[in-house]
Design an enzyme around this catalytic site. Structure first.
Site, mmCIF file in Angstrom:
data_model
loop_
_atom_site.group_PDB
_atom_site.id
_atom_site.type_symbol
_atom_site.label_atom_id
_atom_site.label_comp_id
_atom_site.label_asym_id
_atom_site.label_seq_id
_atom_site.Cartn_x
_atom_site.Cartn_y
_atom_site.Cartn_z
ATOM 1 N N GLY A 96 0.811 -1.209 0.000
ATOM 2 C CA GLY A 96 0.000 0.000 0.000
ATOM 3 C C GLY A 96 0.844 1.259 0.000
ATOM 4 O O GLY A 96 0.397 2.301 0.481
ATOM 5 N N GLY A 97 2.071 1.155 -0.526
ATOM 6 C CA GLY A 97 2.904 2.342 -0.659
ATOM 7 C C GLY A 97 3.340 2.953 0.651
ATOM 8 O O GLY A 97 3.644 4.150 0.702
ATOM 9 N N SER A 181 4.288 -5.690 -2.794
ATOM 10 C CA SER A 181 4.622 -4.275 -2.953
ATOM 11 C C SER A 181 5.374 -3.774 -1.724
ATOM 12 O O SER A 181 6.458 -4.293 -1.431
ATOM 13 C CB SER A 181 3.344 -3.480 -3.229
ATOM 14 O OG SER A 181 3.624 -2.205 -3.750
#
Length: 481
Positions: A96-97, A181
Site C-alpha cells: 500500500g505504498g 509491494s
C-alpha cells in the site's frame, strides 16, 4: 507456551480454520519504538483489530473496528485439525505504498493458506505514513526513536511470533515472511536489519524486492518539507500532540505521488530508510548488498513480478501518470543518471507495437522498479551460495497482470467473479507460496544459478527467463537502489 490450541475458546472456527483476530503484539507511544506485548491465551479474539491511520479509510479496508494509533495487532489462522508436528509458519505483510493497507482487508486474510492444512498463517499491521515511515529521529528529544517505525513494528511482530506461535501449532524456527509491494520491500529489507536475525527462515517479495530504499539524508529532506507544510519547522516536537488528520494531509501535499517519482533514482519519498548509524536506526545494510555478500545465504529467497505491473496506473490513474510525449519518457530515464543517448536507446527498445507514451512509460517502469531488482537480487544470492527462485505472473482470462493481480491468491482467497482460467492461475500462485514456505521446493522450478531461470503462471506475453535476461542486459551498469 505449551498449550494445545485445540482447547482454546478464544478463537472463531470458520470453514475448518481456527481464527484469532486482532491479537495485540506490541504497544507503542507515538513516534516511539514498539514494545512486544504478552499474549493472553484466555482473551477472546473474535473480531478484527484497529487498522492503521491512513488517507481515505475506505470500504476495502473492511476495518470493522475503525482506524487508530493503537493498531499493532495481528491475526493468526490454524487448521482446525491438529497436525502430527508443528507446522511451518507464513507471515504476510500487506502493501500500500507505506501509506495504505491493513490486516483487516480480504487480501490480507491468510486463512486460505491455513485451510490447506499445510501451514499456520499470520497477517500483521504496522504503522503507516508519517507515524510509521517519516524519518524524524534527527530532531532528537521525543522524536529520537522515529525512524523506520513501521518496519520496526513488523520486526516486533516477528518477535511475537517467535515467542508465541507454538501455541497455535506453528514452528517458531520455520517462519517464512512474504509480502506484496511495500510488504515485499519490507520482507527483503529484513536481510539488512540485524534486530530481525533469527526470526525468519525464508523471505518472499511479490512486486517488491531488494530495492526502493531511501538514504537517510534524502529522507530528512522530506521530513523538513513536511514540517514546513505544517508550520512547525522550528518546533518539530509539536508532532507528538498534533491531530493525525493534519499530518496525513500534509504528507499528501509534500510527498511524491507519481509512481515514477516514488521509485526513481533519487526517490525522496516515504519508505524504508537506510538509517544504520543514525539515531533510532534499524536498517543497517542495503538488502542487495546482503544478498551479494552471502551473509544470509542460509535464507531462501523468492522474488516475483507481474508482467505488466505498472499497467495498473495506465488503467486507473492515467490523468496523473500520462507523460503525453515520448520525449518526456526519455527525459525521465535520463534523470536516473543515464546519458541522454542511452536513455533514448532504452526508450526506443520499448517504443513499438503502437504503444502510447503512457504504455511505453509503464513498460519501462515495470522493468525498472520490479523486474530489474528481482533479477539482480536472485542472481546475487545464488552467486553467494544461497537458494533463490524467480517468478513472473502473467495475465489470465479477466485478470490483466498488473500491480496487485495476485493479492487474493497470495493469501489463498477467491477473487470475486474470477474466471476459471484465473482460478487455475491463482491456485497455482497459492501453491507456490505454500511450496516455498514448507520447503517443498522440489515442486518448484529449478533455483537460479548463473542465469535468471524463472517460473511462470498465467500467460506472460514473453518468455520470463528471456525477458529477465534482456532487462539485465538493457540496464547493465545502471545503478538501481
Amino acid at each position: 507456551m505449551n498449550i494445545d490450541y485445540m482447547t482454546s475458546t478464544a478463537c472463531k472456527i470458520i470453514s475448518g480454520v481456527r481464527a484469532w483476530w486482532g491479537i495485540p503484539f506490541a504497544t507503542a507511544e507515538r513516534f516511539r519504538h514498539p514494545a512486544i506485548a504478552a499474549f493472553d491465551a484466555d482473551r477472546p479474539y473474535d473480531r478484527k483489530g484497529v487498522a492503521p491511520i491512513q488517507p481515505r479509510a475506505i470500504d476495502w479496508l473492511e476495518a470493522d473496528s475503525g482506524t487508530g494509533e493503537d493498531c499493532l495487532n495481528l491475526n493468526v489462522w490454524a487448521p482446525d485439525r491438529p497436525a502430527a508436528r508443528a507446522l511451518p509458519v507464513v507471515v504476510y505483510i500487506y502493501g500500500g505504498g507505506f501509506e495504505h493497507g491493513a490486516n483487516t482487508q480480504t487480501t490480507s486474510n491468510a486463512s486460505g493458506l491455513a485451510a490447506t492444512g499445510r501451514v499456520v498463517s499470520v497477517s500483521v499491521n504496522y504503522r503507516l505514513g508519517a507515524l510509521g515511515f517519516l524519518k524524524l529521529s534527527q530532531y532528537g528529544g521525543r522524536l529520537a526513536e522515529a525512524s523506520n517505525l513501521g518496519f520496526q513494528d513488523v520486526i516486533a511482530a516477528l518477535g511475537w511470533v517467535k515467542w508465541n506461535i507454538a501455541f497455535f501449532g506453528g514452528d517458531p524456527n520455520n517462519v517464512t515472511v512474504f509480502g506484496h509491494s511495500a510488504g515485499g520491500f519490507q520482507s527483503l529489507a529484513l536481510l539488512g536489519a540485524p534486530s530481525a536475525d533469527g526470526l525468519y527462515k525464508r523471505v518472499g517479495g511479490f512486486s517488491g524486492g531488494p530495492s526502493r530504499l531511501v538514504p537517510a539524508s534524502w529522507a530528512e529532506e522530506l521530513a523538513a518539507l513536511f514540517l514546513t507544510e505544517l508550520g512547525i519547522a522550528n518546533a518539530p516536537e509539536r508532532l507528538v500532540e498534533m491531530d493525525t488528520s493534519l499530518m496525513v494531509a500534509a504528507l499528501q501535499k509534500v510527498g511524491p505521488q507519481d509512481i515514477g517519482d516514488r521509485n526513481g533514482a533519487d526517490n525522496r519519498t516515504l519508505g524504508l530508510v537506510l538509517d544504520g548509524g543514525q539515531p533510532g536506526g534499524v536498517l543497517h545494510t542495503h538488502p542487495m548488498d546482503v544478498l551479494a555478500a552471502g551473509t544470509h545465504q542460509d535464507i531462501d529467497v523468492l522474488l516475483s513480478t507481474a508482467s505488466n505491473d505498472i499497467g495498473w496506473w495506465v488503467a486507473n490513474d492515467l490523468d496523473r501518470f500520462n507523460p503525453h510525449a515520448i520525449d518526456n519518457v526519455t527525459a525521465e530515464v535520463a534523470r536516473w543518471r543515464v546519458p541522454a543517448s542511452r536513455a533514448r536507446s532504452i526508450v526506443n527498445t520499448y517504443n513499438h507495437g503502437g504503444r502510447s507514451p503512457a504504455e511505453v512509460r509503464a513498460a519501462i517502469l515495470t522493468d525498472w522498479i520490479y523486474a530489474l531488482p528481482a533479477a539482480r537480487g536472485v542472481l546475487a544470492h545464488a552467486a553467494a551460495g544461497g537458494k533463490a527462485h524467480l517468478l513472473m505472473i502473467g495475465p489470465a482470462d479477466g485478470a490483466p497482470a498488473v500491480h496487485g493481480t495476485e493479492m487474493y491468491a497470495l493469501v489463498g482467497q477467491d477473487q470475486p467473479n474470477r474466471s476459471p482460467e484465473q482460478a487455475d492461475r491463482d491456485t497455482r500462485i497459492r501453491d507456490i507460496v505454500l511450496d516455498f514456505a514448507t520447503g517443498e521446493q522440489i515442486n518448484l522450478w529449478p533455483a537460479v544459478t548463473d542465469r535468471p531461470v524463472s517460473g511462470s503462471v498465467g500467460k506472460p506475453p514473453h518468455d520470463p527467463a528471456a525477458h529477465y535476461t534482456d532487462v539485465l542486459n538493457l540496464f547493465e551498469n545502471i545503478a538501481r537502489r
